[in-house]
Design a protein around this motif. Sequence first.
Motif, PDB file in Angstrom:
ATOM      1  N   VAL A  99       0.814  -1.213   0.000  1.00 48.90           N
ATOM      2  CA  VAL A  99       0.000   0.000   0.000  1.00 48.90           C
ATOM      3  C   VAL A  99       0.849   1.265   0.000  1.00 48.90           C
ATOM      4  N   LEU A 100       1.991   1.257   0.650  1.00 53.83           N
ATOM      5  CA  LEU A 100       2.847   2.450   0.652  1.00 53.83           C
ATOM      6  C   LEU A 100       3.464   2.699  -0.715  1.00 53.83           C
ATOM      7  N   ARG A 101       3.723   1.638  -1.440  1.00 51.67           N
ATOM      8  CA  ARG A 101       4.284   1.802  -2.781  1.00 51.67           C
ATOM      9  C   ARG A 101       3.255   2.365  -3.742  1.00 51.67           C
ATOM     10  N   ASP A 102       2.006   1.933  -3.599  1.00 54.22           N
ATOM     11  CA  ASP A 102       0.967   2.321  -4.549  1.00 54.22           C
ATOM     12  C   ASP A 102       0.291   3.648  -4.200  1.00 54.22           C
ATOM     13  N   ASN A 103       0.415   4.090  -2.956  1.00 58.76           N
ATOM     14  CA  ASN A 103      -0.236   5.325  -2.517  1.00 58.76           C
ATOM     15  C   ASN A 103       0.851   6.303  -2.082  1.00 58.76           C
ATOM     16  N   VAL A 104       1.240   7.204  -2.981  1.00 59.95           N
ATOM     17  CA  VAL A 104       2.359   8.107  -2.725  1.00 59.95           C
ATOM     18  C   VAL A 104       2.053   9.051  -1.560  1.00 59.95           C
ATOM     19  N   LYS A 105       0.825   9.552  -1.484  1.00 55.40           N
ATOM     20  CA  LYS A 105       0.480  10.466  -0.402  1.00 55.40           C
ATOM     21  C   LYS A 105       0.555   9.759   0.960  1.00 55.40           C
ATOM     22  N   GLY A 128      22.455   3.446   8.782  1.00 58.15           N
ATOM     23  CA  GLY A 128      21.252   2.630   8.651  1.00 58.15           C
ATOM     24  C   GLY A 128      20.489   2.502   9.946  1.00 58.15           C
ATOM     25  N   TYR A 129      21.053   3.052  11.024  1.00 55.24           N
ATOM     26  CA  TYR A 129      20.427   2.915  12.340  1.00 55.24           C
ATOM     27  C   TYR A 129      19.026   3.528  12.380  1.00 55.24           C
ATOM     28  N   VAL A 130      18.872   4.727  11.844  1.00 50.60           N
ATOM     29  CA  VAL A 130      17.567   5.406  11.892  1.00 50.60           C
ATOM     30  C   VAL A 130      16.517   4.581  11.155  1.00 50.60           C
ATOM     31  N   CYS A 131      16.900   4.028  10.020  1.00 53.62           N
ATOM     32  CA  CYS A 131      15.954   3.221   9.229  1.00 53.62           C
ATOM     33  C   CYS A 131      15.581   1.938   9.969  1.00 53.62           C
ATOM     34  N   VAL A 132      16.565   1.306  10.598  1.00 53.00           N
ATOM     35  CA  VAL A 132      16.284   0.094  11.367  1.00 53.00           C
ATOM     36  C   VAL A 132      15.377   0.420  12.554  1.00 53.00           C
ATOM     37  N   PRO A 172      11.972   5.325   2.882  1.00 56.95           N
ATOM     38  CA  PRO A 172      10.847   4.640   2.210  1.00 56.95           C
ATOM     39  C   PRO A 172      10.773   4.950   0.719  1.00 56.95           C
ATOM     40  N   LEU A 173      11.230   6.142   0.326  1.00 54.82           N
ATOM     41  CA  LEU A 173      11.184   6.522  -1.081  1.00 54.82           C
ATOM     42  C   LEU A 173      12.322   5.857  -1.860  1.00 54.82           C
ATOM     43  N   LEU A 174      13.518   5.789  -1.245  1.00 53.37           N
ATOM     44  CA  LEU A 174      14.654   5.155  -1.917  1.00 53.37           C
ATOM     45  C   LEU A 174      14.436   3.663  -2.110  1.00 53.37           C
ATOM     46  N   VAL A 175      13.777   3.036  -1.139  1.00 51.40           N
ATOM     47  CA  VAL A 175      13.524   1.592  -1.236  1.00 51.40           C
ATOM     48  C   VAL A 175      12.668   1.277  -2.457  1.00 51.40           C
ATOM     49  N   LEU A 176      11.760   2.192  -2.794  1.00 53.74           N
ATOM     50  CA  LEU A 176      10.918   1.978  -3.972  1.00 53.74           C
ATOM     51  C   LEU A 176      11.746   1.938  -5.251  1.00 53.74           C
TER      52      LEU A 176
END
Length: 507
Positions: free
Chosen positions: A81-87, A316-320, A457-461
């Motif tokens: 859902v996060l990938r498909d819904n940008v907002k 990577g700590y903040v992301c983890v 989350p945006l880079l992972v896409l």
Amino acid sequence: MTVTPVKPQRPTTTLFFSACVATLGTWYTAGYFNCALNVPQAYVISWIRHVECRRHENHENHTENYILWCGPLTEYEESLVLRDNVKLNTIWSIINSIVAAGLIVSAFSFSCFMKRFGLKGTIYIASASHLTGSLLAALISAVEVYELLIVGRLLCGFAEGLTGMGAVMYVSEITPVKLRGAFGTIPMVMLVLGFLTANALGLPMLLGTKERWPILLALQSIPVIIMCICLPFCPDSPRQLFLMKGDKIGAEKTLIWLRKNADVQDELAAMQRELEMQNKGEIGPPVPLFGIFKDQYLRYIFGICAVPMAVKQFSGYVCVMYYSTSIFRKAGLDHLYSAYASLAMWLVYLTFSLISMSLVDRLGRRVMLLLSHSGMMVGMSLFTVFMVLSGQYAVDWAKYACIGSIFLWMAFYTTGSSSVSWFLPSEMFPQEARTAAMTWISVLSSGCSVMTSFLFPLLVLVLEEYTFLLFVAVIAMGTVCIISTLPETKGMTIDQIQILLRQRFKQ
């Protein structure tokens, strides 16, 4: 350089009590509320989607936008859902990164609060901000306004910035030289205890459910209240009393209470020498905020301290911290086992935090950082490899190897990078520049945190599993800088560290 031998020093109950109280409502609480949304992430995202759906249903029925927010989702569609819904992805990124924005705001006001209210007064003011933010966050389910969650986390981030810097300075200034490294890890131990508490309470059988996750947010105010009750029983910093207020008798009484020993003349003599240097003009008045960058020597120290902090935040700590449950789900685990893996990861953090307490004063700050960075590069590289095997090649055992490699990364991160990067500035900067320096170090930390938590989350896409190689590259570059610039300060008093740094600076 010859280091003057110091008398044997041991921890006391009064010292331990003061350090724990100062970090309970600050670092412990920060760990709790930063991780509170990690395990119930799917329910929080579903709730945000529900709130937006109610805003659209009255005037956009059956439009594409209405279906995006209100349409039923299969389990597979819900995972994407996060990938498909940008907002929705943007809202979720803001909710996580707004904490660091509050940290930046507090960093620029920290020195003003310190001058006007002192360390303990600043902690009280920050506690009021945190309790207000906790109240707003607790009300979100009743009023169904997710913007309250954003404002509440902004206020909590502001409080975290004020109290986090103040608590680190306080612990550093009440601790004797030989114990400064060990006690410098107490904030990080408290932080991970907060992580553990939030992850444990966030399990599905406790508060990590669709109905109960707002209660998880409300509980974050309890340690702040306990700290406010206990803080009056803790003394002011002896250095603040002696050097800033000129209260030598008060400083002596405080040291005797903290050390449980009347023989505190060596520490008082060191403060007296620093005061005499200040009176002779060898140590100037408190450095203003931007004075750090106007003085070449202070810029030199800031550069030394900035690299470990930047590596810490870009490792990577903040992301983890914010996304560990979703990272483990992407590796192939279901929701429950992802929550268990996150909880086990913070147990690894706690275990190695305690181990690092005994090692940092034996091995030294520089060795601990280099060891930590080397292990983090290995752990994150392995994690990337196993993520590719699990995702692109569907190798079943690779998902368990992903967990193991993250645990390896966390163990080495905790060994040095998590704590040394925070207490290093409080050791290396002279007294008159310490407040301004801690402010800018906190700004750097928060700025890096905003970037990583919002962009991840945006880079992972785009980059998918290879996103984590960016962290490996940053750690490698930071390690090269540390090898060439960072001196070892193990066992040195603050004035000895200044002599060493000035000698290196002149070279």
